[in-house]
Design a protein around this motif. Sequence first.
Motif, PDB file in Angstrom:
ATOM      1  N   LEU A  73      66.174  26.238 109.517  1.00 12.80           N
ATOM      2  CA  LEU A  73      67.331  26.758 109.273  1.00 12.80           C
ATOM      3  C   LEU A  73      68.240  26.371 108.894  1.00 12.80           C
ATOM      4  O   LEU A  73      69.323  26.801 107.954  1.00 12.80           O
ATOM      5  N   SER A  74      68.844  25.393 109.424  1.00 14.19           N
ATOM      6  CA  SER A  74      69.542  24.040 109.203  1.00 14.19           C
ATOM      7  C   SER A  74      69.640  23.902 107.969  1.00 14.19           C
ATOM      8  O   SER A  74      70.665  24.125 106.909  1.00 14.19           O
ATOM      9  N   SER A  75      68.115  23.914 107.408  1.00 17.45           N
ATOM     10  CA  SER A  75      67.686  22.720 106.173  1.00 17.45           C
ATOM     11  C   SER A  75      68.323  23.876 105.435  1.00 17.45           C
ATOM     12  O   SER A  75      68.547  24.117 103.822  1.00 17.45           O
ATOM     13  N   GLN A  76      68.261  25.312 105.617  1.00 16.68           N
ATOM     14  CA  GLN A  76      67.822  26.566 104.494  1.00 16.68           C
ATOM     15  C   GLN A  76      70.228  27.119 104.687  1.00 16.68           C
ATOM     16  O   GLN A  76      70.338  27.809 103.947  1.00 16.68           O
ATOM     17  N   GLY A  77      70.586  26.305 105.734  1.00 21.81           N
ATOM     18  CA  GLY A  77      71.709  26.397 105.822  1.00 21.81           C
ATOM     19  C   GLY A  77      71.990  27.541 106.445  1.00 21.81           C
ATOM     20  O   GLY A  77      73.312  28.721 106.517  1.00 21.81           O
ATOM     21  N   VAL A  78      71.623  27.731 107.687  1.00 21.59           N
ATOM     22  CA  VAL A  78      71.350  29.132 108.705  1.00 21.59           C
ATOM     23  C   VAL A  78      71.748  28.435 109.996  1.00 21.59           C
ATOM     24  O   VAL A  78      70.895  27.477 110.218  1.00 21.59           O
ATOM     25  N   GLN A  79      72.797  28.869 110.602  1.00 18.19           N
ATOM     26  CA  GLN A  79      73.153  28.439 111.637  1.00 18.19           C
ATOM     27  C   GLN A  79      73.674  29.362 112.650  1.00 18.19           C
ATOM     28  O   GLN A  79      73.930  30.634 112.542  1.00 18.19           O
ATOM     29  N   ILE A  80      72.575  29.549 114.035  1.00 12.47           N
ATOM     30  CA  ILE A  80      72.277  30.586 114.837  1.00 12.47           C
ATOM     31  C   ILE A  80      73.760  30.250 115.712  1.00 12.47           C
ATOM     32  O   ILE A  80      74.198  29.303 116.676  1.00 12.47           O
ATOM     33  N   THR A  81      74.795  30.591 114.932  1.00 16.75           N
ATOM     34  CA  THR A  81      75.563  30.950 115.889  1.00 16.75           C
ATOM     35  C   THR A  81      76.518  32.136 117.564  1.00 16.75           C
ATOM     36  O   THR A  81      77.060  32.120 118.025  1.00 16.75           O
ATOM     37  N   ASN A  82      75.488  32.846 117.228  1.00 20.71           N
ATOM     38  CA  ASN A  82      75.987  34.183 117.966  1.00 20.71           C
ATOM     39  C   ASN A  82      74.814  34.415 118.416  1.00 20.71           C
ATOM     40  O   ASN A  82      73.554  34.489 118.284  1.00 20.71           O
ATOM     41  N   ALA A  83      74.962  34.886 120.312  1.00 21.71           N
ATOM     42  CA  ALA A  83      73.522  35.567 121.156  1.00 21.71           C
ATOM     43  C   ALA A  83      72.878  36.773 120.476  1.00 21.71           C
ATOM     44  O   ALA A  83      71.725  36.659 120.704  1.00 21.71           O
ATOM     45  N   ARG A  84      73.298  37.258 119.469  1.00 17.48           N
ATOM     46  CA  ARG A  84      71.852  38.296 119.819  1.00 17.48           C
ATOM     47  C   ARG A  84      71.699  38.358 118.532  1.00 17.48           C
ATOM     48  O   ARG A  84      70.272  38.734 118.065  1.00 17.48           O
ATOM     49  N   GLU A  85      71.635  36.715 117.680  1.00 14.53           N
ATOM     50  CA  GLU A  85      71.009  36.205 116.455  1.00 14.53           C
ATOM     51  C   GLU A  85      69.732  35.370 117.755  1.00 14.53           C
ATOM     52  O   GLU A  85      69.034  35.002 116.620  1.00 14.53           O
ATOM     53  N   ILE A  86      69.946  34.940 119.156  1.00 19.76           N
ATOM     54  CA  ILE A  86      68.568  33.867 119.162  1.00 19.76           C
ATOM     55  C   ILE A  86      67.560  34.696 118.927  1.00 19.76           C
ATOM     56  O   ILE A  86      66.457  33.577 119.060  1.00 19.76           O
ATOM     57  N   LYS A  87      67.338  35.887 119.127  1.00 21.28           N
ATOM     58  CA  LYS A  87      65.693  36.492 118.674  1.00 21.28           C
ATOM     59  C   LYS A  87      64.428  35.809 117.375  1.00 21.28           C
ATOM     60  O   LYS A  87      63.551  36.233 117.868  1.00 21.28           O
TER      61      LYS A  87
END
Lengths: 95, 245
Positions: B43-57
């Motif tokens: 995800l990081s290589s695609q420029g996506v960061q999980i920064t929100n609790a609701r995104e954990i899923k």
Amino acid sequence: MKFLEKYDFNKEEIADFLNNSPKKLIDAIKDNKKLVCENIDYLKGLGVTNYQQIFLEYYDMFLMDHSNFVEVFSKYEPEDLIEKLNKNIRIVEYL
Amino acid sequence: MALKAKLDLLSLSDEERAKASGKFLATLALVSEEELSEVLTYLSSQGVQITNAREIKVLADTKAVMAKKFSILGEIHEEGIYREDPTLISRNAIDIYKKIQYCKQNGIAYKREDGTYEPFLFSEAAWQKTFNRESTVVSDVAKTTAGDSIVTIEPVVTPVLEVVEPVIPVAVEPVSEDHIDIKEYMMSSDDEAELEARTTNFAAIRKELEGQLAELDALKNMSFDDSEISFTDLEPETYGMGRAA
């Protein structure tokens, strides 16, 4: 996921849920159907009318241990909680 | 690995971490540390960061499944959808792809002026409400349950021309041959049989859309000789209009 129909989810909602959720979580929900039902029942019993919407958005939360699940919601005055949840289900994140 | 340690791998603020703790940890319990690290790196290589609790899923998907989803939307240069809202990674990428293609082929704006995407791309209910049509997009892959076994619903195909507002296709991009054999991209699950079914369905829908576009092109090029047709001869229902009272 037929068990969701018992909770007034329609077929389209169930299909959309299955089509748009990670397989691992779908499997976990199927495998822990009893727990998920207990948690839905709790919300329903509390008088939360939009519990379907809450489940479809925060389905992973329904895999919580039932006593912990109850603890999250029982800290609040039910009427106030229901009113706030009806206005915006994202309040769930802050409980 | 304890859940807390897995949670440490995410870049959550204290507030988001507090939100996640207890409520949104099921996903972390379902994935191994290795899977989690792999997915986060991807995800990081695609420029996506999980920064929100609701995104954990979304982390419940494997790296392979995620890579396929990025490839599908990458084909039409729309993988930015995932950067805008990482929760969309858990949605069926093929459905989003088809909806975008439909919009492109029919000259329908699917991005707002500020660059954000129209919500109808991500909700079947919003799609139907906006276009007043049964989607050819989701219905072909939609599933319902019969007991605990998943069954496929027969596709409900409504002609593209039944969109409420008449639309004239503009700047229709020719469909690349690369899109025909997209077996390697087409799945949001690991089920091979489902993948095959989706591949077949997708090809059929593309064929149908291409046929309809050809039909539209033919209509655009058609000329009428006024002497041949008298509009007074046409009953209202012939051309889809109700008679005024």
